[in-house]
Motif scaffolding. Sequence first.
Motif, short mmCIF file in Angstrom:
data_model
loop_
_atom_site.label_atom_id
_atom_site.label_comp_id
_atom_site.label_asym_id
_atom_site.label_seq_id
_atom_site.Cartn_x
_atom_site.Cartn_y
_atom_site.Cartn_z
N VAL A 345 -10.57 5.48 0.08
CA VAL A 345 -9.23 4.99 0.42
C VAL A 345 -8.44 4.90 -0.88
O VAL A 345 -8.96 4.37 -1.87
CB VAL A 345 -9.31 3.61 1.10
N TYR A 346 -7.22 5.46 -0.90
CA TYR A 346 -6.47 5.47 -2.17
C TYR A 346 -5.00 5.10 -1.96
O TYR A 346 -4.53 5.02 -0.84
CB TYR A 346 -6.62 6.83 -2.87
N ASN A 347 -4.33 4.88 -3.08
CA ASN A 347 -2.92 4.45 -3.09
C ASN A 347 -2.71 3.11 -2.38
O ASN A 347 -2.18 3.04 -1.27
CB ASN A 347 -2.00 5.53 -2.50
N TYR A 348 -3.12 2.05 -3.03
CA TYR A 348 -3.02 0.70 -2.47
C TYR A 348 -1.69 0.04 -2.88
O TYR A 348 -1.11 0.40 -3.91
CB TYR A 348 -4.16 -0.17 -3.01
N PRO A 349 -1.23 -0.95 -2.10
CA PRO A 349 -0.03 -1.70 -2.51
C PRO A 349 -0.25 -2.35 -3.87
O PRO A 349 -1.33 -2.88 -4.14
CB PRO A 349 0.10 -2.79 -1.44
N GLN A 350 0.75 -2.30 -4.71
CA GLN A 350 0.65 -2.81 -6.07
C GLN A 350 0.25 -4.29 -6.10
O GLN A 350 -0.53 -4.70 -6.96
CB GLN A 350 2.00 -2.63 -6.78
N PRO A 354 -4.93 -4.98 -9.79
CA PRO A 354 -4.71 -5.49 -11.15
C PRO A 354 -3.59 -4.79 -11.92
O PRO A 354 -3.10 -3.73 -11.51
CB PRO A 354 -6.06 -5.23 -11.84
N PHE A 355 -3.23 -5.38 -13.06
CA PHE A 355 -2.04 -4.97 -13.82
C PHE A 355 -2.12 -3.56 -14.41
O PHE A 355 -1.11 -2.95 -14.69
CB PHE A 355 -1.81 -5.95 -14.97
N TYR A 356 -3.34 -3.05 -14.59
CA TYR A 356 -3.48 -1.82 -15.38
C TYR A 356 -3.33 -0.54 -14.56
O TYR A 356 -3.38 0.56 -15.08
CB TYR A 356 -4.85 -1.82 -16.08
N MET A 357 -3.16 -0.67 -13.25
CA MET A 357 -3.14 0.54 -12.42
C MET A 357 -1.77 1.22 -12.45
O MET A 357 -0.74 0.57 -12.52
CB MET A 357 -3.54 0.20 -10.99
N ARG A 358 -1.78 2.54 -12.35
CA ARG A 358 -0.55 3.31 -12.51
C ARG A 358 0.32 3.26 -11.26
O ARG A 358 -0.14 3.51 -10.15
CB ARG A 358 -0.89 4.78 -12.81
N LYS A 359 1.59 2.94 -11.51
CA LYS A 359 2.54 2.85 -10.40
C LYS A 359 2.86 4.25 -9.88
O LYS A 359 3.14 5.16 -10.66
CB LYS A 359 3.82 2.17 -10.89
N ASN A 360 2.82 4.40 -8.57
CA ASN A 360 3.17 5.69 -7.97
C ASN A 360 4.68 5.83 -7.85
O ASN A 360 5.41 4.84 -7.95
CB ASN A 360 2.53 5.82 -6.57
N ASP A 361 5.13 7.07 -7.60
CA ASP A 361 6.57 7.34 -7.55
C ASP A 361 7.27 6.62 -6.39
O ASP A 361 8.48 6.43 -6.43
CB ASP A 361 6.83 8.85 -7.45
N ALA A 367 -1.98 3.99 -8.09
CA ALA A 367 -2.98 5.07 -7.97
C ALA A 367 -4.39 4.48 -8.07
O ALA A 367 -5.10 4.67 -9.03
CB ALA A 367 -2.75 6.13 -9.04
N ALA A 368 -4.75 3.71 -7.04
CA ALA A 368 -6.06 3.06 -6.98
C ALA A 368 -6.91 3.77 -5.94
O ALA A 368 -6.39 4.41 -5.03
CB ALA A 368 -5.89 1.61 -6.56
N MET A 369 -8.21 3.65 -6.07
CA MET A 369 -9.11 4.19 -5.05
C MET A 369 -10.36 3.34 -4.91
O MET A 369 -10.85 2.78 -5.88
CB MET A 369 -9.47 5.64 -5.37
N ASP A 370 -10.84 3.23 -3.67
CA ASP A 370 -12.13 2.59 -3.40
C ASP A 370 -12.96 3.58 -2.60
O ASP A 370 -12.49 4.09 -1.58
CB ASP A 370 -11.95 1.33 -2.54
N LEU A 371 -14.18 3.84 -3.06
CA LEU A 371 -15.07 4.71 -2.29
C LEU A 371 -15.98 3.82 -1.43
O LEU A 371 -16.67 2.93 -1.95
CB LEU A 371 -15.88 5.60 -3.24
#
Length: 455
Positions: A345-350, A354-361, A367-371
């Motif tokens: 599952v990827y692209n989670y609400p900001q 955590p603070f370090y994840m890259r903001k999507n457009d 740009a987060a992911m959990d396997l």
Amino acid sequence: MSRSTVAQILRATDAPGVVEVNGWVRTKRDSKAFSFVEINDGSCLANLQIIADADIEGYAEAVPTLRTGASIKVTGEIVPSQGKQQWEMQAQTVQLLGDSEEDYPLQKKGHSPEFLRSIAHLRPRTNLFGAVFRMRSRMAYAVHQFFQERGFVYVHTPIITASDCEGAGEMFRVTTLDGETLEKQPDEDFFGKPTYLTVSGQLEGETYACALSNIYTFGPTFRAENSNTTRHAAEFWMIEPEIAFCDLQEDMALAEAMIQYLVADALEHCAEDLKFLNKFVDKGLLERLEFVKSRDFERITYTDAVELLKNSGHQFEYPVEYGLNLQSEHERYLTEEHFKCPVTVYNYPQEIKPFYMRKNDDGKTVAAMDLLVPGIGEIVGGSQREERLDILRANLGEHELSEEDYYWYVDLRRYGSVSHAGFGLGFERLLMFVTGVSNIRDVIPFPRTPGSADF
Ligand code: 4AD
Ligand code: MG
């Protein structure tokens, strides 16, 4: 004469001749002229059967009173066996090394894992825990092999740290001060500032990725989460690769490849232990591992996953709503009921990351992911990192973190910033997945959980 392990003897293709072997007695059967003794030395699941004639050296002193659990040293000739194994030993000498007291707790077969946890110092002598901890060792080796084959550099990140990577505030304080001094004069503390046991080596890992390109860490991490579940431990091991010049797509592909590699390695190198686990712990284990090894995993965005769960018609205990974390029941529905295979599952609400994840457009998601895997749920959590200086600064502010504390992390974005990504694989969760063992306490040698730090 060479000293052999039981594994070396039983796996020999040619008769090993006369050898010495040492181990702990599992069973003994006496008849008039000889005894059958089965020993196990933990080198493999199987026992070695020893035939000790009553007239050999040491027999009278050692064998008639020999008890389960005692340690012995035997020399003898390895000969073809009539039984289910290829080899057995015709003993020439036998010596008692350490007697076992009458109340040895592992007398009968089939103790529950719960009971065995109460004797964690003896449980590795059982078939179950022998299998689990041999596999733990093999999987650790395979983790290194996976990364080393791909040219990743192994980095040792610190265990004592001043930063909370995940921002969840689940840290164990490290201090040399007593409670009162800690409160009144915190500056007196050993490091001159508050320090903790690390929850993740990621931030330090990023600094090395931004120099050596492809790195990984593999070490203990600590979380003071007060969740007494079958999937959480206060001390667990994590593998954290970090890749420079990399985006989320590549990151997800690496996580999938790693899981498949480890599963394939287990199937190839732990066949005997897996057969045992498949028979006594989880009857679907081998089939599931074969399936996972060969089949592509699924991917779905968080937004689509929420829609899917809402429209599933399934009654969940916890609510499903955009902006809420997925609970374990939701994760398990996705892998076990819907996709019937591992899914990322990827692209989670900001807001929930955590603070370090890259903001999507889209300005909403990161740009987060959990396997997620069947039976367990999340085993990998990762993301692409925010490499843009201004946005990272804003994120720190939004998470009420001070740029001063993270100046060294921010610096990476000031001197040759690059897109980079990584993930954390929970080693115990992986072991639960490849062994079929359903409680995290039973895949760690000495589990640390709320209220429990024995042995
Ligand atoms: O999802 P988490 O919290 O991610 C991180 O720590 C990131 N810094 C990783 C990274 O991007 N480098 O934890 C990663 C994994 C989880 O998916 C889970 O498998 C495991 O660590 N984990 C635990 N395992 C056992 N007990 C716990 N209390 C765990 N918490 C996380
Ligand atoms: Mg996570």
